[in-house]
Write an enzyme that holds these catalytic residues in place. Structure first.
Site, mmCIF file in Angstrom:
data_model
loop_
_atom_site.group_PDB
_atom_site.id
_atom_site.type_symbol
_atom_site.label_atom_id
_atom_site.label_comp_id
_atom_site.label_asym_id
_atom_site.label_seq_id
_atom_site.Cartn_x
_atom_site.Cartn_y
_atom_site.Cartn_z
ATOM 1 N N GLY A 223 0.817 -1.203 0.000
ATOM 2 C CA GLY A 223 0.000 0.000 0.000
ATOM 3 C C GLY A 223 0.849 1.249 0.000
ATOM 4 N N PRO A 224 0.228 2.399 -0.205
ATOM 5 C CA PRO A 224 0.960 3.669 -0.222
ATOM 6 C C PRO A 224 1.587 3.962 1.139
ATOM 7 C CG PRO A 224 -1.253 3.913 -1.149
ATOM 8 C CD PRO A 224 -1.203 2.576 -0.498
ATOM 9 N N PRO A 225 2.542 4.874 1.183
ATOM 10 C CA PRO A 225 3.152 5.225 2.473
ATOM 11 C C PRO A 225 2.137 5.835 3.426
ATOM 12 C CG PRO A 225 4.502 6.009 0.636
ATOM 13 C CD PRO A 225 3.202 5.540 0.044
ATOM 14 N N GLY A 226 2.258 5.486 4.697
ATOM 15 C CA GLY A 226 1.428 6.085 5.730
ATOM 16 C C GLY A 226 0.061 5.474 5.905
ATOM 17 N N THR A 227 -0.215 4.337 5.269
ATOM 18 C CA THR A 227 -1.553 3.744 5.366
ATOM 19 C C THR A 227 -1.693 2.779 6.536
ATOM 20 O OG1 THR A 227 -0.836 2.119 3.713
ATOM 21 C CG2 THR A 227 -2.098 4.006 2.931
ATOM 22 N N GLY A 228 -0.621 2.492 7.255
ATOM 23 C CA GLY A 228 -0.746 1.668 8.458
ATOM 24 C C GLY A 228 -0.212 0.264 8.332
ATOM 25 N N LYS A 229 0.718 0.013 7.421
ATOM 26 C CA LYS A 229 1.251 -1.341 7.258
ATOM 27 C C LYS A 229 2.071 -1.763 8.480
ATOM 28 C CE LYS A 229 3.320 -0.177 3.440
ATOM 29 N NZ LYS A 229 2.807 1.203 3.333
ATOM 30 N N GLU A 447 -6.787 33.039 -9.874
ATOM 31 C CA GLU A 447 -7.538 32.130 -9.007
ATOM 32 C C GLU A 447 -9.039 32.232 -9.272
ATOM 33 O OE1 GLU A 447 -6.034 29.955 -7.387
ATOM 34 O OE2 GLU A 447 -4.028 30.774 -7.637
ATOM 35 N N ASP A 521 -0.167 24.160 -13.039
ATOM 36 C CA ASP A 521 -1.370 23.815 -13.803
ATOM 37 C C ASP A 521 -0.998 23.159 -15.127
ATOM 38 O OD1 ASP A 521 -2.786 25.066 -11.766
ATOM 39 O OD2 ASP A 521 -2.704 27.013 -12.783
#
Length: 683
Positions: A223-229, A447, A521
């Site tokens: 999984g992506p970084p920081g997802t709780g592995k 903006e 952009d």
């Protein structure tokens, strides 16, 4: 700053030790003398005592002078370096009887009779002890410096050079267990089910063995970084009541040849001794990267040897019954295929970014430690953080507490969380940046162009806030709340590209010039256009072809997967899509020119505007109107379906009622649609 210790330091320190010892030993030492000098000393009465030392059938007399005599002898050039303590002179005795007779005669002349004392049995031990002491000091210093070098170079974990091949895994058991459990892991319900099955097998193996089932050899958390592995692995350590070994993939990598494979063997040896147990390798891609097929371009043979040893230990000729492997990585695409086959890592558990309900649960976990304001809407916080990982949410909560403390608040409220989200997404607010009035005006219209195009296009992301206060490296920013969807259509891509190009086109239309402020952009639009053509098959010219390689092997290729003619077509199609989105954005701006100017002027006045301000100027979004129509229609149908039927109703009457309901729904939809059209015409 600590100096780097290398081999030259060792040589230098050893040389200084040897020179120092030699210098201090040679500075003061007893001097050998003959009988005439000794006789003269005895006659003068300068000698305090004489000790005789027997060594290998040879007798040596150690002459001890009186304290006042030592100073007078040290003034003479010949005896300048005699020691002040101990004996000062040495005399080799030819015959013991003759020596005693001569000493008695010479010392008796002054009435100070001296009798030699045989107090030492051997003279070999002081020399031996001094040599041993010198060797101990040299060897100890050498080992100390070498251990410092080994640790500084990453080798010899836990014991210096002698344990360089030992695994540096940290073990958790019943006595040394982590306090993290599955209750502390919010969300990740599917992943927890897979992991809990492994834990349940370790607790109740008979339940599975009776049916002939076998526990998987390994589970890979992807999984992506920081997802709780890693957090999930800590929960396994806290729940499983079995020894748990934790080690990082980089701990196997070493500068010495063969150390990585040795550490793998030692890790599995420890695990087999503690079986049943769990071994967790974090960031396994450090050693599990796909092996090169071309030996001439192999990046690191030592890493490949380590991987080969890991593959053999996991499923080779040896048995690892009771040893379960857990691993985590965010680069599963680059792992070796042999590592992912059945029998090694049987299961790949996807640990993705949390959904809305999962984010709410994660907020509940991290908000326990905060002092919150009353009636804080946690559902609102979950809706404001789409695409945030568990680590991002923890960072938001911590940042909100810091902002509240900075503003001397007694509790953390909604504004603090919104400011924390802005801080993480957009960067630090920099009000001290000096901006010219012209730059500020260009930024406001830029903006406002983004806000206008995204508001008027149905499939663009809904706007939350627009600001012209500098944040990070940008002079202004617009915040959107993207829909949580898993598939994206061509129309959605085109509307998002048009919204991104709205700022550049607004500058061009109102100021007849363009600036460098649209670089992010343009980068976003270019990536989306090429992805539509080369990955998603959304180009009529290229067709339903995808050049995307999900295995990651294309990174090692030297040629493109398409010809030069196709490359020219891809460039032309990407440019056509960008031009199409640009024309769409230009059309929206021209149709809402007056509203865009009002937004820009309001931005110049307030510096920050919100959804309500945009809605007051541009009206309600078409997408919101359609959603409300659908909700009203669904509510009308539910009310109609819940109306009680009379007992006299016949099937024909029921069908007639159904027709009437369809007519009512159609009439209602028509009336609402006409109201929407009137509102649009008024705008």
């Amino acid at each position: 700053m600590k100096p780097n210790i290398n081999l030259f330091w060792i040589y230098g320190i050893l040389a200084l030790i040897i020179i120092g010892i030699s210098f201090f030993n040679n500075r003061t030492e007893p001097r050998p003398i003959g009988w005439p000098a000794l006789e003269q000393m005895l006659v003068k009465g300068d000698i305090d005592s004489i000790g005789v030392l027997r060594n290998n059938n040879q007798e040596i007399a150690n002459i001890f002078l009186k304290k006042n005599a030592i100073e007078s002898y040290k003034q003479e050039k010949e005896y300048r370096n005699i020691p002040e303590n101990g004996f000062q002179f040495i005399y080799n005795i030819p015959t013991t009887e003759l020596f005693e007779q001569r000493v008695a005669e010479a010392s008796g002349q002054q009435g100070n009779l001296i009798i030699p004392e045989y107090r030492y049995k051997s003279s070999v031990w002081p020399g031996i002890l001094s040599q041993i002491l010198l060797l101990v000091v040299l060897f100890g210093g050498y080992i100390f410096i070498w251990r410092r070098m080994s640790k500084g170079a990453g080798g010899g974990g836990g014991g210096g050079i002698f344990n360089v091949g030992k695994a540096k895994a940290q073990m958790f058991d019943k006595e040394n267990s982590t306090k993290v459990t599955f209750k502390d892991v919010a969300g990740l319900e599917e992943a927890k089910v897979e992991i809990m099955e492994i834990v349940d097998f370790l607790k109740k193996p008979e339940k599975y063995k009776e049916l002939g089932g076998k526990i998987p050899k390994g589970a890979l958390l992807v999984g992506p970084p920081g997802t709780g592995k890693t957090l999930l692995a800590k929960a396994v350590a806290g729940e499983a009541n079995v020894p748990f070994f934790s080690i990082s993939g980089s701990d196997f990598v070493e500068m010495f040849v063969g150390v990585g494979a040795s550490r793998v063997r030692d890790l599995f040896r420890q695990a087999k001794e503690k079986a049943p147990c769990i071994v967790f390798i974090d960031e396994i891609d450090a050693i599990g990267r796909a092996r090169s097929k071309n030996a001439g371009y192999s990046s690191n043979d030592e890493r490949e040897n380590t991987l080969n040893q890991l593959l053999t230990e996991m499923d080779g000729f040896g048995t690892n019954s009771g040893v379960i492997m857990l691993a985590a990585t965010n680069r599963a695409d680059i792992l070796d295929k042999a590592l992912l086959r059945a029998g090694r890592f049987d299961r790949q558990i996807e640990v993705g970014l949390p959904e809305l309900n999962e984010r709410r649960e994660i907020f509940d976990v991290h908000l326990r430690k905060l002092k919150l304001a009353k009636n804080l809407d946690r559902d609102f916080l979950a809706k404001q953080t789409p695409g945030f990982s568990g680590a991002d949410i923890a960072n938001v909560c911590n940042e909100a507490a810091l902002i509240a403390a900075r503003n001397n608040k007694s509790a953390v409220d909604k504004e603090d969380f919104l400011a924390a989200i802005d801080r993480i997404v957009g960067g630090l607010e920099r009000r001290s940046v000096v901006i010219t009035p012209e730059e500020k005006r260009v930024t406001a219209y830029h903006e406002a162009g983004h806000a206008t195009v995204s508001w008027m296009l149905e499939h663009a992301n809904p706007l939350i806030k627009v600001t012209i206060i500098p944040r990070g490296r940008s002079l202004g920013a617009a915040w959107y709340l993207p829909d949580e969807r898993h598939n994206t259509t061509r129309e959605q891509f085109m509307h998002e590209m048009a919204a991104a190009l709205g700022g550049r086109l607004s500058e061009e239309i109102f100021f007849d010039s363009i600036s460098t402020g649209a670089i992010s952009d343009l980068e976003k639009v270019t990536k989306v256009a090429y992805a539509m053509v080369t990955y998603y098959g959304m180009s009529d010219e290229i067709g339903n072809i995808s050049y995307y390689d999900s295995t990651g092997q294309s990174d090692m290729a030297f040629t493109k997967p398409f010809s030069e003619q196709t490359a020219q077509k891809i460039d032309a199609e990407a440019k056509r899509l960008i031009t199409e989105a640009q024309d769409l954005a230009r059309k929206v701006i021209e149709q809402n020119r007056e509203g865009l100017c009002k937004l820009a002027e309001l931005l110049l006045e307030r510096e920050v505007i919100f959804t309500e301000d945009v809605e007051n100027i541009l009206g309600r979004r078409e997408k919101d109107i359609k959603r409300e129509l659908a909700e009203k229609e669904a509510a009308e149908k539910n009310v109609s379906s819940k109306e009680p039927k009379s007992e006299t109703d016949t099937p024909e009457e029921s069908n007639a009622q159904k027709d009437d309901k369809h007519k009512v729904a159609f009439t209602l939809e028509t009336e609402l649609t006409e109201e929407a059209k009137k509102e649009a015409d008024n705008q």
